[in-house]
Design a protein around this motif. Structure first.
Motif, PDB file in Angstrom:
ATOM      1  N   ASP A 315     -34.208 -27.787 -52.910  1.00  0.00           N
ATOM      2  CA  ASP A 315     -34.314 -26.509 -53.622  1.00  0.00           C
ATOM      3  C   ASP A 315     -35.614 -25.772 -53.295  1.00  0.00           C
ATOM      4  OD1 ASP A 315     -31.931 -27.175 -54.777  1.00  0.00           O
ATOM      5  OD2 ASP A 315     -32.808 -27.940 -56.636  1.00  0.00           O
ATOM      6  N   GLY A 319     -35.258 -19.558 -51.153  1.00  0.00           N
ATOM      7  CA  GLY A 319     -35.968 -18.430 -51.746  1.00  0.00           C
ATOM      8  C   GLY A 319     -35.383 -18.084 -53.106  1.00  0.00           C
ATOM      9  N   GLN A 320     -36.111 -17.164 -53.856  1.00  0.00           N
ATOM     10  CA  GLN A 320     -35.628 -16.776 -55.170  1.00  0.00           C
ATOM     11  C   GLN A 320     -34.283 -16.082 -55.072  1.00  0.00           C
ATOM     12  OE1 GLN A 320     -38.486 -14.428 -57.310  1.00  0.00           O
ATOM     13  NE2 GLN A 320     -39.840 -16.206 -57.720  1.00  0.00           N
ATOM     14  N   LYS A 321     -34.109 -15.294 -54.026  1.00  0.00           N
ATOM     15  CA  LYS A 321     -32.857 -14.579 -53.869  1.00  0.00           C
ATOM     16  C   LYS A 321     -31.698 -15.556 -53.719  1.00  0.00           C
ATOM     17  CE  LYS A 321     -30.423 -11.334 -50.881  1.00  0.00           C
ATOM     18  NZ  LYS A 321     -30.477 -10.511 -49.645  1.00  0.00           N
ATOM     19  N   ARG A 323     -31.580 -18.706 -54.718  1.00  0.00           N
ATOM     20  CA  ARG A 323     -31.344 -19.449 -55.950  1.00  0.00           C
ATOM     21  C   ARG A 323     -30.603 -18.567 -56.961  1.00  0.00           C
ATOM     22  NH1 ARG A 323     -36.626 -21.476 -54.810  1.00  0.00           N
ATOM     23  NH2 ARG A 323     -37.595 -20.056 -56.311  1.00  0.00           N
ATOM     24  N   ARG A 324     -31.005 -17.235 -57.001  1.00  0.00           N
ATOM     25  CA  ARG A 324     -30.349 -16.331 -57.924  1.00  0.00           C
ATOM     26  C   ARG A 324     -28.894 -16.111 -57.505  1.00  0.00           C
ATOM     27  NH1 ARG A 324     -33.737 -12.647 -57.515  1.00  0.00           N
ATOM     28  NH2 ARG A 324     -35.112 -13.293 -59.229  1.00  0.00           N
ATOM     29  N   ASP A 341     -32.351 -16.306 -63.382  1.00  0.00           N
ATOM     30  CA  ASP A 341     -33.813 -16.351 -63.298  1.00  0.00           C
ATOM     31  C   ASP A 341     -34.297 -17.097 -62.071  1.00  0.00           C
ATOM     32  OD1 ASP A 341     -32.978 -18.861 -63.963  1.00  0.00           O
ATOM     33  OD2 ASP A 341     -34.035 -18.959 -65.892  1.00  0.00           O
ATOM     34  N   ALA A 342     -33.368 -17.519 -61.203  1.00  0.00           N
ATOM     35  CA  ALA A 342     -33.725 -18.240 -59.967  1.00  0.00           C
ATOM     36  C   ALA A 342     -34.413 -19.569 -60.247  1.00  0.00           C
ATOM     37  CB  ALA A 342     -34.593 -17.362 -59.072  1.00  0.00           C
ATOM     38  N   ILE A 343     -34.272 -20.087 -61.465  1.00  0.00           N
ATOM     39  CA  ILE A 343     -34.867 -21.393 -61.799  1.00  0.00           C
ATOM     40  C   ILE A 343     -33.744 -22.435 -61.814  1.00  0.00           C
ATOM     41  CG2 ILE A 343     -36.067 -22.731 -63.556  1.00  0.00           C
ATOM     42  CD1 ILE A 343     -37.345 -20.107 -64.512  1.00  0.00           C
TER      43      ILE A 343
END
Length: 381
Positions: A315, A319-321, A323-324, A341-343
């Motif tokens: 993970d 990137g955040q994108k 994960r989102r 929230d990309a978490i």
């Protein structure tokens, strides 16, 4: 029964030696049960009131219930109680010789080998019945002789008896001693010692010529002798006919025994074939079982190989994108209910496990590279 180590030839030697000492002898080589009992009936009639009567038994024997039994050539035993009707009891034979003034039963006993052990039988002699006061029963073996030496003891005792009887003037005590293997065998009862040689007839006190007492014409003497000669010839013819009948019966019984043996051999061969077929079938089943186990093991190994190749996506490398987008895709599938929230928290892990369950894949909460590409095609990434 298999042959005894003491052959019928030794019995013939003993019979000839007894004849030489004045005994009338009945010889019954390799008798069946019926033949042995018929000869014993003849013997019983002759033993009645005789000076001496002996029964010499040579061959296989076993003990049960305090009695020792002589086994005839066609003896078949499935249980110990069969001995009462299919073998000859030495206790009963002792009663027969007891009809004479002095009697004896001498058993040169060898040990038979049975295909299957029979409970209760003993290879050593037993004689717990009352012994007639004028008879003795002698066995060539006893508890003092090991079972492995029983046959050898019988051979040595029979040979010693034959040699003793071939000597001039043997005594009854000498016969008992050598028949009992020089004291190692078993002796039941006691009798007075007597000579085994028939004494010569005593001469009359006054010997006169027959003519001086009852002179008679020669023709009269010839007429009186003629009926005696005829009776003697008839007696001999009858004995010869009886001997031929016994021989014919013996041959018939031997032929029947050979037929029964052939049938038993055929049954055994059939049983061997069936056993071999059963063993072959068991071997086939075992081979199929081993083959199935090998296939299962190979499949498990293949699964392990795939499992080792399908390592999870890190993970931290996303990137955040990305994960989102994973959260968005899982929400579209109705698996994720949390914020975008990309978490990669517990809600995201739970949604990934739901996705893995829907694909019948290992449920870990972490996407493999294959699952990541399936969830986010290249264009969407």
């Amino acid at each position: 029964m298999p042959k005894s180590s003491v052959g019928a030839k030794r019995g013939s030697e003993i019979a000839e030696a007894l004849k030489a000492h004045g005994f009338e002898v009945i010889v019954s080589p390799n008798p069946s049960n019926a033949m042995a009992r018929a000869n014993l009936r003849d013997f019983a009639a002759k033993a009645e009131g005789a000076d001496l009567a002996f029964a010499m038994l040579i061959g296989h024997g076993v003990s049960w219930g305090g009695q020792t039994f002589f086994l005839t050539t066609n003896t078949e035993i499935g249980r110990a109680a069969d001995l009462l009707s299919r073998a000859l009891s030495t206790t009963n034979i002792a009663q027969i010789v007891g009809r004479a003034q002095t009697g004896g039963v001498f058993f040169f006993m060898t040990s038979p080998s049975f295909e299957s052990p029979i409970e209760g039988l003993d290879a050593r002699p037993q004689f717990t019945s009352d012994v007639p006061k004028n008879a003795v029963t002698v066995f060539s073996s006893s508890a003092r002789i090991p079972v492995s030496r029983i046959d050898a003891a019988a051979e040595q005792a029979a040979e010693a008896v034959a040699k003793l009887l071939q000597q001039p003037g043997p005594s009854l005590n000498d016969l008992i001693k050598v028949a009992a293997s020089g004291g190692m065998g078993a002796v039941f009862g006691r009798v007075d010692d007597v000579s085994l040689t028939k004494p010569a007839p005593a001469p009359s006190a006054i010997e006169r010529p027959v003519a001086s007492i009852t002179p008679q014409p020669v023709s009269s003497v010839q007429k009186s002798e003629e009926p005696d000669g005829k009776l003697e010839a008839e007696r001999r013819a009858r004995e010869q006919a009886e001997a031929r009948a016994r021989d014919e019966q013996l041959r018939a019984e031997r032929a029947q025994a050979e037929v029964l043996k052939a049938q038993a051999d055929a049954k055994k061969a059939q049983a061997d074939v069936e056993k071999a077929q059963a063993d072959a079938e068991r071997a086939k089943q075992e081979a199929r079982r081993v083959e199935a186990q090998a296939q299962i093991a190979a499949a498990q190994a293949e699964d392990l190989r795939h499992a080792s190749v399908a390592s999870p996506v890190d993970d931290a490398q996303l990137g955040q994108k990305q994960r989102r987008l994973i959260q968005q895709r899982l929400r579209d599938l109705g698996l994720y209910t949390g914020p975008l929230d990309a978490i990669m928290g517990p809600l995201t892990r739970e949604a990934i496990m739901g996705y893995q369950k829907s694909r019948n894949a290992a449920v870990t909460g972490y996407l493999t590279a294959e699952q990541f590409d399936a969830l986010l095609p290249k264009g969407a990434q």
